[in-house]
Design a protein around this motif. Structure first.
Motif, PDB file in Angstrom:
ATOM      1  N   CYS A  51      52.178  -7.377  28.038  1.00 33.44           N
ATOM      2  CA  CYS A  51      51.614  -6.686  28.974  1.00 33.44           C
ATOM      3  C   CYS A  51      51.638  -5.318  29.119  1.00 33.44           C
ATOM      4  CB  CYS A  51      52.150  -7.300  30.472  1.00 33.44           C
ATOM      5  SG  CYS A  51      51.809  -9.009  30.737  1.00 33.44           S
ATOM      6  N   TYR A  52      52.955  -4.830  28.654  1.00 38.72           N
ATOM      7  CA  TYR A  52      53.054  -3.399  28.433  1.00 38.72           C
ATOM      8  C   TYR A  52      52.270  -2.597  27.555  1.00 38.72           C
ATOM      9  CZ  TYR A  52      55.681   1.147  29.174  1.00 38.72           C
ATOM     10  OH  TYR A  52      55.988   2.482  29.378  1.00 38.72           O
ATOM     11  N   GLY A  53      52.143  -3.489  26.344  1.00 40.05           N
ATOM     12  CA  GLY A  53      51.457  -2.916  25.182  1.00 40.05           C
ATOM     13  C   GLY A  53      49.905  -2.915  25.688  1.00 40.05           C
ATOM     14  N   LEU A  54      49.359  -3.983  26.284  1.00 41.55           N
ATOM     15  CA  LEU A  54      48.067  -3.882  26.720  1.00 41.55           C
ATOM     16  C   LEU A  54      47.684  -2.702  27.832  1.00 41.55           C
ATOM     17  CD1 LEU A  54      47.588  -7.926  27.166  1.00 41.55           C
ATOM     18  CD2 LEU A  54      46.434  -6.372  25.503  1.00 41.55           C
ATOM     19  N   SER A  55      48.431  -2.376  28.294  1.00 42.60           N
ATOM     20  CA  SER A  55      48.463  -1.210  29.252  1.00 42.60           C
ATOM     21  C   SER A  55      48.547   0.013  28.730  1.00 42.60           C
ATOM     22  CB  SER A  55      49.515  -1.293  30.535  1.00 42.60           C
ATOM     23  OG  SER A  55      50.738  -1.105  29.951  1.00 42.60           O
ATOM     24  N   MET A  56      48.841   0.164  27.490  1.00 45.59           N
ATOM     25  CA  MET A  56      48.866   1.546  26.927  1.00 45.59           C
ATOM     26  C   MET A  56      47.459   1.950  26.566  1.00 45.59           C
ATOM     27  SD  MET A  56      51.920   2.395  26.474  1.00 45.59           S
ATOM     28  CE  MET A  56      52.122   1.967  28.109  1.00 45.59           C
ATOM     29  N   PRO A  57      47.267   3.401  26.842  1.00 43.15           N
ATOM     30  CA  PRO A  57      46.062   3.956  26.616  1.00 43.15           C
ATOM     31  C   PRO A  57      45.131   3.673  25.376  1.00 43.15           C
ATOM     32  CG  PRO A  57      47.465   5.598  27.834  1.00 43.15           C
ATOM     33  CD  PRO A  57      48.288   4.456  27.259  1.00 43.15           C
TER      34      PRO A  57
ATOM     35  N   GLY B 256      52.895   9.886  23.178  1.00 41.74           N
ATOM     36  CA  GLY B 256      52.764   8.621  22.919  1.00 41.74           C
ATOM     37  C   GLY B 256      53.822   7.683  23.517  1.00 41.74           C
ATOM     38  N   LEU B 257      53.915   6.814  22.549  1.00 38.40           N
ATOM     39  CA  LEU B 257      55.015   5.769  22.618  1.00 38.40           C
ATOM     40  C   LEU B 257      56.372   6.420  23.127  1.00 38.40           C
ATOM     41  CD1 LEU B 257      55.642   2.679  22.636  1.00 38.40           C
ATOM     42  CD2 LEU B 257      56.507   2.983  20.304  1.00 38.40           C
ATOM     43  N   LEU B 258      57.005   7.332  22.540  1.00 30.50           N
ATOM     44  CA  LEU B 258      58.161   7.990  23.108  1.00 30.50           C
ATOM     45  C   LEU B 258      58.098   8.212  24.449  1.00 30.50           C
ATOM     46  CD1 LEU B 258      59.459  10.128  20.036  1.00 30.50           C
ATOM     47  CD2 LEU B 258      60.158   7.658  20.807  1.00 30.50           C
ATOM     48  N   TYR B 259      57.244   9.101  24.972  1.00 33.82           N
ATOM     49  CA  TYR B 259      56.887   9.596  26.439  1.00 33.82           C
ATOM     50  C   TYR B 259      56.978   8.205  27.236  1.00 33.82           C
ATOM     51  CZ  TYR B 259      54.499  10.903  30.518  1.00 33.82           C
ATOM     52  OH  TYR B 259      54.259  11.123  31.833  1.00 33.82           O
TER      53      TYR B 259
END
Length: 332
Positions: free
Chosen positions: A146-152, A220-223
């Protein structure tokens, strides 16, 4: 009937106050004002709501979901959202299809996403085939998905797929907090213990001290990971503080009574407050210099926030005087 936990009602009250607090400048000025307290409100408000909702979802494998339960959720969560939200959309001349495809659903995304989270958990229970261990693994896995799907970056991949926007997949990142609430409730004794409390406080201090001291330029991911750590730590801290001081947040104290009263009306405040939020307050910002004076801005926003809550409660009382509206929206 289960006895209400007053400190949880008080925590709900804090969460909805923070939501209204954030929306006052957004709708009134078209911009965000305030200092660090506004940043803290943004980090805490929405994650805290999903966390609280997860506290009341059992982590154990329970009997398969029934049609009756789904119908009850439809009536208690989605029906009021679509009735009141639909009226708001019509009143503001917002095309219905645009509202459904909008990430924020004209402001009414939270209850729709919450209903989806209940369905996701129910489906995972069925997939677990009565295995408690598998159910926990599926929950943790679903958090990552779910978290991955919500990434821009991922959102750009499903771009023009209408159903993805209608489902509001961009908001599924909050599923982590829903599941966090489930695990915290299941492991309550560890969380409530002195060691658990110390661990929560230390984690909060480390995360926020690192962000305050270090001048990180994260992208990105780190943010997103850093943001997630800040949100999780502040949510757990708020929960631990309210539990620890639950006697001071009971109905026997003035603060406890006020927060609990607000907390038991969170759905109504959430759904109706968009109608009564102040608009076109730009002149007040110019004359009072709110952008430069954080203390005055805080007091100003607090007064408007409490005013909005009082007006919403009055509107609710008036609406419930009509027996048909009361049965349709509140099923009373």
């Amino acid at each position: 009937m289960k006895q209400r936990l007053e400190y949880i009602d008080a925590l709900r009250g804090l969460a909805i106050l923070l939501v209204v607090f954030m929306h006052v400048p957004q709708y009134g000025f078209g911009q965000s004002i305030g200092g660090y307290y506004m940043e803290m409100a943004i980090l805490l408000a929405v994650p805290l709501f999903f966390f609280i909702s997860g506290l009341f979802v059992p982590l154990e494998i329970t009997p398969p979901i029934s049609i009756k339960k789904i119908g009850k959720r439809l009536h208690s969560i989605l029906l009021p959202t679509f009735l009141i939200g639909g009226f708001y959309v019509l009143l503001n001349h917002i095309p219905v299809l645009d509202m459904l495809q909008d990430k924020f659903k004209a402001g009414y995304w939270f209850t729709i996403t919450l209903f989806e989270f209940f369905l996701i958990v129910d489906m995972l229970r069925l997939m677990a085939c009565k295995s408690q261990k598998l159910f926990k693994v599926l929950l943790i896995g679903a958090c990552f998905v779910c978290y991955g799907l919500s990434m821009p970056t991922v959102q750009r991949m499903y771009g023009d797929i209408v159903i993805a926007h209608i489902l509001g997949i961009a908001q599924w990142k909050y599923f982590i907090f829903f599941v966090l609430g489930m695990f915290v409730k299941h492991n309550a004794e560890m969380i409530y213990s002195d060691k658990g409390g110390v661990a929560i406080v230390i984690a909060f201090l480390i995360v926020y001290a690192a962000n305050a001291i270090g001048d990180f330029q994260l992208n990105g991911l780190l943010y997103n990971i850093n943001l997630l750590l800040k949100e999780i730590s502040i949510v757990l801290l708020a929960y631990y503080v309210f539990y620890t001081y639950r006697s001071k947040l009971s109905s026997q104290t003035r603060v406890g009574r006020c927060l609990s009263k607000i907390g038991t009306n969170t759905l109504e405040i959430y759904l109706i407050h968009y109608f009564v939020l102040p608009r076109n307050l730009n002149l007040l910002v110019d004359y009072s210099d709110l952008e430069r004076n954080s203390l005055i801005a805080f007091l100003f926003l607090l007064v408007f926030t409490l005013g909005v809550v009082v007006v919403v409660y009055a509107v609710k009382v008036v609406l419930q005087c009509n027996v048909y509206i009361r049965r349709l929206i509140w099923n009373k």
